[in-house]
Design a protein around this motif. Structure first.
Motif, PDB file in Angstrom:
ATOM      1  N   THR A 254      11.897 -30.462-139.625  1.00  0.00           N
ATOM      2  CA  THR A 254      12.362 -30.921-138.322  1.00  0.00           C
ATOM      3  C   THR A 254      13.097 -29.797-137.609  1.00  0.00           C
ATOM      4  O   THR A 254      14.004 -29.195-138.180  1.00  0.00           O
ATOM      5  N   GLN A 258      16.265 -31.306-132.904  1.00  0.00           N
ATOM      6  CA  GLN A 258      15.817 -32.666-133.192  1.00  0.00           C
ATOM      7  C   GLN A 258      16.590 -33.245-134.368  1.00  0.00           C
ATOM      8  O   GLN A 258      16.944 -34.427-134.384  1.00  0.00           O
ATOM      9  N   PRO A 397      11.156 -35.262-129.879  1.00  0.00           N
ATOM     10  CA  PRO A 397      11.872 -35.678-131.092  1.00  0.00           C
ATOM     11  C   PRO A 397      11.528 -37.101-131.511  1.00  0.00           C
ATOM     12  O   PRO A 397      11.432 -37.406-132.695  1.00  0.00           O
TER      13      PRO A 397
END
Length: 499
Positions: A254, A258, A397
């Motif tokens: 990730t 985010q 996101p």
């Protein structure tokens, strides 16, 4: 002792004082004072010359005739030492590491006169709030490593270095006869802390050290009100939450922004300065990367993207969605919870559908396509890999976090998810995955597939599957556009889930 959280000098124990600056946000730090007879030790100066002058005026008024013979700087952040010049006759003490960082610090010059340099919004805001002119860096005259015991009149003060926690040279100031501890920025109360050059595990260990100090009843943090050990335990729990979430998010690939936005802050939603969470998640990423990235400068550059914006279209309330579900049939009814509760694993209708629900006809028309794409001809692993790459390239996101959860259940490993942002050139992809990721990138960049990628995909997929892939990428780019433009918030039930 119940110490009011108000600007000024407060006695927190016999001959022991805290100078507090509410509300404790950036630049509003605390200082401390230990007095014995006509001698005194000052713990930290403040961010600017005017602030420090106010501090010294308050000391003089409350304790006339007391000489500030010793100054301890707890660490190298400017709001704890840029006022040192107003104590030219004091012995100034800091850890060796903090002193080195203080000598390398030129931030005050930038804040006083940035020239044409474009500053992040939060930094530019400091220039409006504080007067950084007239600062003459005044450095420690004595340094130490580990521990150092000082004498102030007839009193003993212990300095305890905690390396590589908030910064690389933090110092605790322990006053045993008063049961008081000045923590500098090893403790923030009421706001998110900041990990600069430190390691989060060391900071958690520092909390354990503080909790283990016998006789300490009164704790003066670097920012915020005077507290006891219960607040230290809560602060430790915050750090543990950040460590665990950031580690899982890093493993899943990730992006750091985010990951910060997706942190579960249940129990900590009252903390001010939430954008600092980005620095803390980034610090964990930096530690795990082992190559110095992302740098703190890079993270500050993301600050202007941090603020969670107010949704342009708020998700429709559950009661309205239930009424809409009664009108719908087939896939739309199932997605809205009207026919198949297993579709969403018992969770409420996702915010993305609740937002599109402002246009009921569009949602009812879109639902069959979404169901078809998610139950169609493409293998689930292929589908989710393509969606994750689309979410990453689209900067969504919301889409990323939802499909990380799904991808783990259809065969994508944590390591594979983690390298999706690196794209098709990562050496660990096989030829089939590499072709799929290149297809997503080509559709994103040029809206068409090259002959080479088309041929590579046809070696494994039917023409019907390739048509479905084109529709899949296009649809999820469209959904990402809706999510990003409408500022759809990540669902509460998903925000704390492992990434």
């Amino acid at each position: 002792m119940d110490v009011p959280y108000a600007l000024g000098l407060h006695e927190v124990a016999a001959d022991t004082y805290a100078y507090l600056q509410p509300d404790g946000s950036l630049g509003l730090s605390n200082a401390g004072l230990v007095v014995s007879g006509n001698e005194a030790l000052l713990v930290d100066t403040l961010f600017t010359v005017p602030q420090t002058r106010d501090l010294l005026t308050a000391v003089t008024r409350a304790l006339p005739g007391v000489a500030l013979t010793t100054l301890v700087n707890t660490h190298s952040d400017g709001d704890h030492w840029w006022g040192n010049q107003l104590l030219p006759d004091a012995e100034i003490i800091a850890s060796e590491a903090a002193a080195a960082d203080m000598r390398a610090d030129h931030l005050h010059e930038l804040l006083a006169d940035p020239g044409d340099l474009q500053l992040p919004g939060v930094v530019a805001g400091l220039r409006k709030a504080f007067d950084f002119t007239g600062i003459t860096p005044t450095f420690p005259t004595r340094t130490f490593r580990g521990e150092l015991e000082l004498t102030v009149g007839r009193r003993t003060v212990r300095l305890i270095e905690v390396p590589y926690a908030h910064t690389r040279g933090d110092v605790l100031v322990h006053v045993p006869d008063a049961g008081v501890l000045f923590t500098g920025d090893l403790l923030f109360i009421g706001g998110h802390p900041v990990i600069h050059t430190g390691l989060i595990g060391n900071w958690i260990a520092a909390c354990e050290l503080i909790l283990g100090l016998d006789g300490v009843e009164t704790i003066v943090p670097g920012h915020g009100p005077v507290v006891g050990k219960a607040e230290v335990r809560r602060f430790r729990a915050y750090l543990e939450r950040v460590r665990d979430h950031s580690t899982a998010a890093h493993r899943a690939g990730t992006p750091v922004l985010q990951a910060a936005l997706g942190t579960d802050l249940t129990g900590f939603t009252d903390l001010a300065d939430p954008e600092r969470l980005l620095l803390n998640v980034g610090a964990v990423y930096r530690e795990l990367n082992g190559d110095g990235t992302p740098t703190e400068e890079e993270l500050f550059g993301l600050f202007d993207h941090w603020t969670v914006p107010t949704p342009r279209l708020a998700p429709r309330p559950a009661a309205e969605l239930a009424a809409l579900a009664e009108r719908a049939t087939g896939p739309a009814a199932r997605l809205l919870g009207g026919g198949d509760p297993e579709v969403l694993d018992g969770h409420p209708v996702p915010n993305v559908l609740a937002v599109i629900g402002h246009h009921p006809e569009l949602l009812i028309a879109l639902a069959p396509l979404l169901v078809q794409l998610n139950q169609g001809l493409l293998p689930p692993r292929t589908r989710e890999l393509a969606i994750l790459r689309t979410a990453h390239r689209s900067g969504s996101p919301y889409e990323w976090q939802h499909h990380v959860r799904i991808a783990g259940g259809v065969g994508l490993t944590r390591a594979e998810i983690a390298r999706v942002p690196e794209g098709p050139e990562h050496p660990d992809w096989d030829a089939n995955d590499r072709a799929l990721l290149r297809a997503v990138d080509e559709l994103h960049d040029g809206h068409r597939l090259s002959s080479a990628v088309w041929r590579a995909l046809l070696e494994r997929h039917s023409e019907a599957q390739l048509l479905e892939l084109l529709a899949l990428v296009g649809t999820y780019r469209t959904v990402a556009g809706i999510l990003n433009t409408c500022r759809v918030p990540i669902d509460d039930w998903l925000a704390g889930a492992p990434s």
